[in-house]
Every structure is written in structure tokens, then in C-alpha cells.
Design a protein around this motif. Structure first.
Motif, PDB file in Angstrom:
ATOM      1  N   VAL A 177     -20.212  17.642  37.896  1.00 47.29           N
ATOM      2  CA  VAL A 177     -20.166  18.751  38.845  1.00 47.29           C
ATOM      3  C   VAL A 177     -18.374  19.585  38.949  1.00 47.29           C
ATOM      4  N   THR A 178     -17.915  18.099  39.273  1.00 46.37           N
ATOM      5  CA  THR A 178     -16.767  17.569  39.051  1.00 46.37           C
ATOM      6  C   THR A 178     -15.690  17.294  37.948  1.00 46.37           C
ATOM      7  N   ALA A 179     -16.789  17.553  36.762  1.00 44.73           N
ATOM      8  CA  ALA A 179     -16.136  16.907  35.895  1.00 44.73           C
ATOM      9  C   ALA A 179     -14.650  17.424  35.071  1.00 44.73           C
ATOM     10  N   GLU A 180     -13.667  16.759  34.753  1.00 46.01           N
ATOM     11  CA  GLU A 180     -12.847  17.765  33.780  1.00 46.01           C
ATOM     12  C   GLU A 180     -12.921  18.065  32.969  1.00 46.01           C
ATOM     13  N   SER A 181     -14.025  17.060  32.183  1.00 45.76           N
ATOM     14  CA  SER A 181     -14.412  17.903  30.587  1.00 45.76           C
ATOM     15  C   SER A 181     -15.121  18.571  30.868  1.00 45.76           C
ATOM     16  N   ARG A 182     -14.722  19.885  29.363  1.00 46.93           N
ATOM     17  CA  ARG A 182     -15.454  21.214  30.067  1.00 46.93           C
ATOM     18  C   ARG A 182     -17.478  20.489  29.816  1.00 46.93           C
ATOM     19  N   PHE A 183     -18.069  19.753  28.852  1.00 47.28           N
ATOM     20  CA  PHE A 183     -19.014  19.649  28.048  1.00 47.28           C
ATOM     21  C   PHE A 183     -19.316  18.654  29.502  1.00 47.28           C
ATOM     22  N   ASP A 184     -18.985  17.766  29.876  1.00 45.07           N
ATOM     23  CA  ASP A 184     -19.549  17.116  31.241  1.00 45.07           C
ATOM     24  C   ASP A 184     -19.864  17.936  32.083  1.00 45.07           C
ATOM     25  N   GLN A 205     -23.836  21.015  35.321  1.00 44.95           N
ATOM     26  CA  GLN A 205     -24.997  22.132  36.012  1.00 44.95           C
ATOM     27  C   GLN A 205     -26.119  22.264  35.423  1.00 44.95           C
ATOM     28  N   ALA A 206     -26.175  22.297  34.405  1.00 40.25           N
ATOM     29  CA  ALA A 206     -27.528  22.808  33.890  1.00 40.25           C
ATOM     30  C   ALA A 206     -28.388  21.702  34.153  1.00 40.25           C
ATOM     31  N   ILE A 207     -28.241  19.955  34.583  1.00 44.75           N
ATOM     32  CA  ILE A 207     -29.367  19.006  34.578  1.00 44.75           C
ATOM     33  C   ILE A 207     -29.651  19.495  36.159  1.00 44.75           C
ATOM     34  N   LEU A 208     -29.002  19.491  36.991  1.00 44.31           N
ATOM     35  CA  LEU A 208     -29.433  20.221  38.437  1.00 44.31           C
ATOM     36  C   LEU A 208     -29.690  21.463  38.846  1.00 44.31           C
ATOM     37  N   HIS A 209     -29.362  22.492  38.175  1.00 42.46           N
ATOM     38  CA  HIS A 209     -30.241  24.071  38.083  1.00 42.46           C
ATOM     39  C   HIS A 209     -31.999  23.718  37.358  1.00 42.46           C
ATOM     40  N   ALA A 210     -31.346  22.775  36.444  1.00 43.03           N
ATOM     41  CA  ALA A 210     -32.775  22.366  35.664  1.00 43.03           C
ATOM     42  C   ALA A 210     -34.242  23.285  36.345  1.00 43.03           C
ATOM     43  N   PRO A 211     -34.101  22.395  37.044  1.00 46.41           N
ATOM     44  CA  PRO A 211     -35.927  21.841  37.891  1.00 46.41           C
ATOM     45  C   PRO A 211     -36.109  23.272  37.970  1.00 46.41           C
ATOM     46  N   ALA A 214     -28.593  17.783  24.107  1.00 46.70           N
ATOM     47  CA  ALA A 214     -26.570  17.471  24.387  1.00 46.70           C
ATOM     48  C   ALA A 214     -26.604  16.597  24.777  1.00 46.70           C
ATOM     49  N   ARG A 215     -27.314  16.125  25.519  1.00 47.88           N
ATOM     50  CA  ARG A 215     -27.779  14.049  25.974  1.00 47.88           C
ATOM     51  C   ARG A 215     -27.722  13.450  25.055  1.00 47.88           C
ATOM     52  N   LEU A 216     -28.335  13.645  24.062  1.00 50.70           N
ATOM     53  CA  LEU A 216     -28.550  12.715  22.919  1.00 50.70           C
ATOM     54  C   LEU A 216     -27.984  12.464  22.429  1.00 50.70           C
TER      55      LEU A 216
END
Ligand SMILES: Cc1cc2nc3c(=O)[nH]c(=O)nc-3n(C[C@H](O)[C@H](O)[C@H](O)COP(=O)(O)OP(=O)(O)OC[C@H]3O[C@@H](n4cnc5c(N)ncnc54)[C@H](O)[C@@H]3O)c2cc1C
Length: 383
Positions: free
Chosen positions: A342-349, A354-360, A332-334
Motif C-alpha cells: 500500500v505504500t509502494a511508489e509504483s501505482r500498479f503495486d 489495495q485490491a488484494i487486502l480489500h478483496a476478502p 493482474a498478478r499473473l
């Protein structure tokens, strides 16, 4: 090397009817604003109200006997419900552990009184459970737990602490692995599981915040907590064997490869007009892997349905699945320029953040990758 075979499961017609039913329910709930789809909601998305609604629909305790509030449906029908809830990014954390593993644990090892007392409430989505295994000095080496329960009259007195306890601040009870006999030569012996009332005097629940600031897991400290002797699960000293029996339930479900599914769906939506062959190939690969993992997970559900305990296959699903959840983030990032927040208006962002910060946590929770690979290698006879 031993062979690992999983049955090729096709979902029965009734499971596909059920899928339509649950999709309609989730669509309606989403439109009415009952929830906003998010990543990793089976751990971070808590809503008692939503869990009660799912209970009212008959989608909790689905495979359990009717006499304990269950619905006597198949493990494959349950599979469909869980995958639809995850795909929708619905807030299911409150009931997740109880429905997934505490219910089956009590059904298999609990006393008649425990089954009658807890299972109907679990199936209604009215009571929530936390899993108290890990301790500050016992994670991968779980058998070294030192939380101690000492017998005093008709009570157990519990002292010790648990860590990384997901949802303990919301849960009513914690299934707690404790040492009921002094540590001897064999550390797997002398362990038992007890049902600990988290509102009991002597319990302190301290938050550990995620990178997002969310309060999801905790440290649970137990100081001279009194537990009635009938709150032991199964046989005293059988805690290790019982905890292992839960692992096939814990590791093989669709939550082990669908934590970032809402991001994948949004990625596909965003790329629907794309002419890029590179993007199509990258997404095609992700979808093909998803299909394979789902087939494997269904195979494990099929074996569970037959009353088997496929721990090795479950470890494999979890290892491959959590790697896949991370791969979705990378792709997705690529493919799409983003500004994750997490507060972005864009649903994708927002989903990406959320995914990046939960991934660890993906490859740690439920057993780390290194530990799982050791289990798989041993199970296949190559170690
Ligand atoms: C999001 C999240 C939710 C969680 N929820 C719960 C919960 O609800 N209840 C609960 O009880 N626990 C929970 N945990 C804890 C989780 O089960 C542990 O983090 C995990 O078992 C690893 O234990 P540890 O953190 O002590 O790491 P350690 O065991 O200290 O491991 C550290 C590193 O060393 C590696 N390592 C350790 N031993 C070996 C070995 N023998 N061979 C090779 N490598 C090794 C590990 O793979 C890891 O990379 C949660 C964790 C996370 C991240």
C-alpha cells in the motif's frame, strides 16, 4: 425453470453529455490533488469535502423530487455518475449509502417530516448514513437480529449491538434494524427500522481495523439509547419487508463489479505496448465480462426506473460482479511481475495491494455468495 429477462438499455444522449461533464470535473479534481485514485473507495474512501462538492454539482439525490432537494433526473443519468466516480477511484464513501439506499428508503416509506428533514441534507452531501443490519450473531440469518427497541412513553429505548457497520464513525445516523416485538414463531415479524442518531448518549462505536490497518468498519453498541417515536421508518413491524426492498438498490449498482476498476485501468495502461497474445486475450476477456456486467446492471437500473424491484437480477449482478472484481486481481498478478504494497511508489503495486487486502470483503458485504445463489435459485424456481 423461470426466465430472467433484463431490458437492453441504451443510454440516452443527455446521459452521455453528463458523462463528459463529470469526467472534466473529476480530471480537474484529480489534477488539483483533491484525491488520489484508489481501489474500493466506495467503502474505504471517505472525504466529506469531496462529497459536498459532488452534492454542489447536483450529483446526489439525482432522481429524487426537487421539493426534497433532489434533481428529478433519470436512474440512467445517476448510473453514469456512479460509474464515472468509481472508474476514477474517487473518495465517495461518505455519501454512498445515503445516496444509494437511505434516500430511496425514506422516499418510499419515510414520513413527510423525515423526508423534509433528511433528504435535502443528503442531496447536499452534508449528512451521512450507516447501515445497521448485521449483529455478532446475525449475519446471513439476518431475521434473527436481537437488538431490541422497547416503547416507553413517546420514546423507544434501544439496547443491543451491531457489527461490521461501515463508516459508523463518520456517519450522523444509522438505519437500524431492531426488534420492536418479542421474537415469536415467525422471526421476520416484529422487526422495524429506526433512524438512530449516532451521537446520542448510550452509543459506543468501536473500530474494527482492516488488514491494511485502515479503520473502515465498526462495532456499534447501544445501551438504553432513547429514540423519539417519530424516528421509526414506515410502519412498526414492517422492517423486514422494508429492508428487503433496499436490496435491489444495494446489490445491483456498478460498485459491485468496479471496486477494482482502477487496477484494471492501470493493468491495461501497463500492457499497452505488450506484444503478448496471452496478455491481450486475458485482458480482452476481462473487458468483455465488464461489458456484460455493465449491461446487466444497466438493465436493473432500467427496471428500477420503471418502479420495479428486481431483487433476483440484483443478486445475480452482485454474485457475478464480485467474482469478477477478484478475477481482475488474479489476472493482474499473473501478467505483471509485482511487489504489492500500500505504500509502494509504483501505482500498479499500490493499487494491487489495495485490491488484494480489500478483496476478502467483496463476496461477503451485501450478502454472501452462498446466500445470493440460494436467492437466485429460489427465484428461478430451481430450488
Ligand atoms: C467490507 C464489509 C462491509 C460491511 N458493511 C456492513 C454494514 O455497513 N452494515 C451491516 O449491517 N453489515 C455489513 N457487513 C456485514 C455483512 O453483511 C456480513 O458479513 C454478511 O451478511 C455475512 O454475515 P456474517 O459475517 O455474520 O457471516 P455468516 O452469516 O456467519 O456466514 C459465514 C459463512 O457461512 C455461509 N452461510 C451462512 N448461512 C448459510 C446458508 N444458509 N447456506 C449456505 N451458506 C451459508 C456464508 O455464505 C459464509 O460463507 C459488512 C461486511 C464486510 C465484509
Amino acid at each position: 425453470m423461470k426466465e430472467l429477462t433484463l431490458p437492453n438499455i441504451e443510454l440516452p444522449e443527455e446521459a452521455e453529455y453528463l458523462r463528459k461533464e463529470i469526467r472534466e470535473f473529476l480530471n480537474k479534481a484529480s489534477i488539483q490533488g483533491s484525491f488520489e485514485p484508489k481501489c474500493d473507495t466506495w467503502l474505504g474512501g471517505y472525504s466529506a469535502e469531496f462529497s459536498r462538492k459532488i452534492g454542489q454539482q447536483g450529483w446526489l439525490g439525482m432522481t429524487w423530487p426537487k421539493k426534497y432537494g433532489g434533481h428529478e433526473r433519470s436512474a440512467l443519468e445517476r448510473f453514469v455518475v456512479t460509474e464515472e466516480l468509481l472508474a476514477a477511484g474517487a473518495p465517495v464513501a461518505a455519501h454512498w449509502f445515503g445516496d444509494r439506499q437511505t434516500g430511496p428508503l425514506l422516499l418510499r416509506y419515510g414520513t413527510e417530516e423525515q423526508k423534509q428533514r433528511f433528504l435535502p441534507l443528503l442531496a447536499k452531501g452534508e449528512i451521512y448514513f450507516a447501515i445497521g443490519l448485521s449483529e455478532p450473531n446475525s449475519g446471513s440469518d439476518l431475521a434473527s437480529v436481537s437488538t431490541r427497541a422497547k416503547k416507553s412513553g413517546n420514546k423507544w429505548i434501544v439496547n443491543g449491538s451491531k457489527i461490521w457497520t461501515s463508516g459508523a464513525h463518520h456517519a450522523h445516523y444509522m438505519i437500524t434494524l431492531v426488534r420492536t416485538a418479542p421474537l415469536g414463531d415467525k422471526k421476520h415479524e416484529g422487526l422495524s427500522q429506526i433512524l438512530l442518531d449516532l451521537s446520542a448518549p448510550g452509543i459506543t462505536i468501536r473500530p474494527i481495523h482492516l488488514m491494511t490497518g485502515e479503520h473502515h468498519f465498526n462495532e456499534v453498541i447501544m445501551e438504553d439509547v432513547e429514540v423519539s417515536e417519530d424516528m421509526i421508518i414506515g410502519e412498526e413491524g414492517e422492517g423486514w419487508k422494508q429492508s428487503l426492498a433496499e436490496l435491489a438498490y444495494e446489490r445491483s449498482g456498478p460498485e459491485r463489479f468496479m471496486s477494482t476498476y482502477p487496477l484494471l485501468e492501470e493493468l491495461v495502461r501497463r500492457l499497452s505496448d505488450s506484444d503478448s497474445d496471452y496478455a491481450k486475450i486475458a485482458v480482452g476477456r476481462l473487458v468483455a465480462r465488464l461489458w456484460t456486467l455493465r449491461k446487466m446492471s444497466l438493465g436493473v437500473a432500467g427496471l428500477l426506473e420503471q418502479g420495479k424491484s428486481p431483487e433476483i437480477a440484483a443478486a445475480l449482478v452482485k454474485d457475478l460482479g464480485t467474482e469478477y472484481e477478484n478475477e481482475i486481481i488474479k489476472v493482474a498478478r499473473l501478467l505483471i511481475p509485482s511487489n504489492p504494497s500500500v505504500t509502494a511508489e509504483s501505482r500498479f503495486d499500490a493499487l494491487l495491494a489495495q485490491a488484494i487486502l480489500h478483496a476478502p470483503g467483496f463476496t461477503l458485504r451485501g450478502g454472501t455468495t452462498e446466500i445470493l445463489r440460494g436467492i437466485i435459485a429460489r427465484g428461478l424456481g430451481v430450488r
